[in-house]
Design an enzyme around this catalytic site. Structure first.
Site, PDB file in Angstrom:
ATOM      1  N   ARG A   1     -43.538 -52.000 -44.082  1.00 41.95           N
ATOM      2  CA  ARG A   1     -44.253 -50.827 -43.573  1.00 41.95           C
ATOM      3  C   ARG A   1     -43.307 -49.688 -43.154  1.00 41.95           C
ATOM      4  NH1 ARG A   1     -47.698 -54.740 -39.670  1.00 41.95           N
ATOM      5  NH2 ARG A   1     -45.859 -56.029 -40.118  1.00 41.95           N
TER       6      ARG A   1
ATOM      7  N   GLY B   1     -51.456 -59.233 -32.780  1.00 45.35           N
ATOM      8  CA  GLY B   1     -52.227 -60.463 -32.657  1.00 45.35           C
ATOM      9  C   GLY B   1     -52.937 -60.459 -31.308  1.00 45.35           C
TER      10      GLY B   1
ATOM     11  N   ALA C   1       1.710 -10.860 -37.167  1.00 47.92           N
ATOM     12  CA  ALA C   1       0.406 -10.897 -37.823  1.00 47.92           C
ATOM     13  C   ALA C   1       0.580 -11.041 -39.328  1.00 47.92           C
ATOM     14  CB  ALA C   1      -0.370  -9.624 -37.514  1.00 47.92           C
TER      15      ALA C   1
ATOM     16  N   ASN D   1      -2.391 -27.674 -44.370  1.00 46.90           N
ATOM     17  CA  ASN D   1      -1.880 -29.046 -44.210  1.00 46.90           C
ATOM     18  C   ASN D   1      -2.032 -29.893 -45.461  1.00 46.90           C
ATOM     19  OD1 ASN D   1      -4.679 -28.935 -43.931  1.00 46.90           O
ATOM     20  ND2 ASN D   1      -4.742 -30.824 -42.734  1.00 46.90           N
TER      21      ASN D   1
ATOM     22  N   ALA E   1     -35.007 -61.731 -37.403  1.00 46.62           N
ATOM     23  CA  ALA E   1     -34.575 -60.456 -37.984  1.00 46.62           C
ATOM     24  C   ALA E   1     -34.469 -60.559 -39.495  1.00 46.62           C
ATOM     25  CB  ALA E   1     -33.229 -60.055 -37.392  1.00 46.62           C
TER      26      ALA E   1
ATOM     27  N   SER F   1      -1.895 -13.235 -35.264  1.00 46.22           N
ATOM     28  CA  SER F   1      -3.160 -13.291 -36.010  1.00 46.22           C
ATOM     29  C   SER F   1      -2.916 -13.482 -37.501  1.00 46.22           C
ATOM     30  CB  SER F   1      -3.935 -11.992 -35.813  1.00 46.22           C
ATOM     31  OG  SER F   1      -4.261 -11.870 -34.461  1.00 46.22           O
TER      32      SER F   1
ATOM     33  N   ARG G   1     -12.871 -32.279 -34.752  1.00 40.62           N
ATOM     34  CA  ARG G   1     -13.061 -33.378 -35.690  1.00 40.62           C
ATOM     35  C   ARG G   1     -12.246 -34.584 -35.243  1.00 40.62           C
ATOM     36  NH1 ARG G   1     -11.483 -30.851 -41.062  1.00 40.62           N
ATOM     37  NH2 ARG G   1     -11.703 -33.017 -41.725  1.00 40.62           N
TER      38      ARG G   1
END
Ligand code: UD1
Ligand code: MG
Length: 486
Positions: A30, A155, A439, A402, A24, A421, A349
């Site tokens: 390439r 090869g 609200a 926050n 490795a 709301s 998230r």
């Protein structure tokens, strides 16, 4: 009756010790990439990791990775579970194997050499190769070869009139007749350890190449002892394709992903359109889960049984329980318990935790927050760094504010709360059990349990469920500044 413990004499003689050497160190010119070639990923896993995972079931005594170009990067990604040796200058595959001599010589009878850019190998094929190698005493090398429809770039295996292999010729220097040969070198070999190390140290630079070719060891063995090299031939490049450029990378990705799809469909997962369903190697799925077109399941994602995902759901390191529905949403590094219903255009998230029965409608974002059982967060809202109690409703447009002067503050919302709301909850702040916000409330002080607060800034206007505690209500009196009107 007791059983005698097995003694040294009664146990079967141990199979020859095996060491695996994985190359490795090459730059992979390439690929045209800043990233070392072997770290390019297919189905979510670096090329070289596919190789070492294929080797692992053979339980080699040592697994050595030869690193060089980008070696530190390779080690950082692959971690401490392997031994590493460094090839400071990339002087060819023969030179690369030689770097492992000090680590491996005397530690193994057989050296299995693999190239880190050949990720499609199956463990069973490797086991067959090793078995064949051990089946004939005196064999110095066994080469995994492949009859390729299109051998371009590989090869070629050169055989004599009697069919005995005697050389490997790289395409670059092959004659037209040799190029026409279909049998290719996979770059996977078993070598007799005692023979390999002293001969490899004497290997000469390949004429005209300026590199030490491992492939030249075949001619060395044959010159020394005709018949000491054998081949293990597979047909089709499905397992032995080497990745030298991004076209081959994409082709290999397709092969691995098809294997993964086949595996999960046979395990009882429905894919409406397998071709557009992308599942990384380590993902797990439960029975009777249905994946609609365009799902992309990445990393360590685990999905339970009886779920419906997509179309176009993307899950990255997400854990989802049984019986969940996820629409066109993005779930990252989060936990979703059983029976959760997530609509479309939601974003979970890191650190989001949704308990059983949670409902997210659309355009809900949840970060580093725990939502209790049956919480409903229907529309256009952000819950970050918060704890939300069971059965609470988060109204449309609700925001936990926050973030303040570089500090992330927490919001605590109790059970059975109704957040109206467009409420803004300015953290750190706590909304008590059973409370309500009207609200458009801007909540900058704690809301006592059972209070209804409204306005900017929000203040208590009424007590719910029997009034404040002194009148038999559910909780503590409101703090100064948020008294209800007389
Ligand atoms: C090599 C073989 C070729 C075979 C093909 C199979 C040689 C000379 N040729 O060609 O016969 O058909 O693989 O895929 O072996 N590496 C190092 N150090 C080096 C050079 C290479 O570690 O100095 C590593 C690379 O990181 C890579 C592997 O060895 O993982 C093979 O090197 P690569 O340059 O890809 O060889 P190919 O041209 O593919
Ligand atoms: Mg290669």
């Amino acid at each position: 009756m007791t059983t005698e413990p097995a003694t040294e004499e009664t146990t079967a003689s141990p199979s020859p010790r095996l060491a695996a050497v994985v190359l490795a160190a090459g730059m992979g010119k390439r690929m045209r990439s800043k990233l070392p070639k072997v770290l390019h990923r297919i189905a979510g896993v670096p090329l070289v990791e596919h190789v070492v995972r294929a080797v692992a079931p053979l339980a080699p005594a040592r697994t050595v990775l030869v690193v060089g170009h980008g070696g530190e990067q390779v080690q950082a990604v692959m971690g401490s579970g392997y031994e590493y040796v460094t090839q400071a200058q990339q002087l060819g595959t023969g030179h690369a194997v030689l770097q492992a001599r000090a680590t491996v010589a005397g530690q193994a009878d057989t050296v299995l050499v693999l190239y880190g850019d050949s990720p499609l190998l199956r463990s069973t094929t490797l086991a067959d190769l090793v078995r064949l190698h051990h089946s004939r005493p005196g064999v110095r090398a066994t080469i995994l070869t492949c009859i390729a429809e299109d051998p371009t770039g590989y090869g070629r295996i050169i055989r004599d009139a009697g069919g005995q292999v005697f050389d490997i010729v790289e395409e670059r220097v092959a004659t037209p007749e040799q190029r026409a040969l279909k049998e290719t070198n996979s770059g996977i070999y078993c070598f007799d350890s005692a023979w390999l190390w002293p001969r490899l140290a004497e290997l000469l630079v390949h004429p005209g190449a300026g590199e030490y070719y491992l492939t030249d060891m075949i001619a060395v063995a044959i010159r020394e002892q005709p018949g000491s090299v054998q081949t293990f031939q597979v047909s089709g490049m499905e397992e032995v394709a080497g990745i030298n450029n991004r076209v081959q990378l994409a082709e290999a990705d397709l092969v691995i992903r098809n294997r993964i799809r086949t595996r999960w469909m046979l395990e009882g997962v429905t894919m409406i359109d397998p071709a557009t369903t992308y599942i990384d190697v380590d993902v797990t799925l439960g029975q009777d889960t249905i994946l609609y077109p365009g799902c992309y399941l990445q990393g360590q994602t685990r999905v339970g049984a009886d779920c419906r995902l997509g179309p176009q759901a993307r899950l990255v390191d997400a854990v989802v329980g049984d019986g969940c529905v996820v629409g066109t949403s993005l779930l990252e590094d989060c936990v979703v318990e059983d029976g959760v219903d997530i609509g479309s255009f939601n974003h979970l998230r890191p650190g989001a935790y949704l308990s059983t029965g949670v409902h997210l409608g659309n355009f809900a974002e949840v970060k580093n927050s725990r939502l209790g059982r049956n919480v409903s967060q229907g529309h256009f809202s952000y819950i970050g760094d918060a704890e939300v109690g069971d059965n609470t409703n988060i109204g449309a447009g609700t925001i936990t504010a926050n973030f303040n002067n570089g500090v992330k503050n927490r919001t605590q919302i109790g059970p059975n709360v109704f957040i109206g709301s467009d409420s803004v909850l300015i953290a750190p702040v706590e909304v008590g059990a059973g409370a309500q916000t009207g609200a458009g409330a801007v909540v900058n002080k704690d809301v006592p349990p059972g209070a209804l607060v409204v306005g900017v800034p929000a203040r208590v206007i009424r007590w719910l469920n029997g009034g404040p505690p002194e009148r038999g209500g559910p909780a503590a009196p409101p703090r100064e500044g948020s008294d209800p009107p007389a």
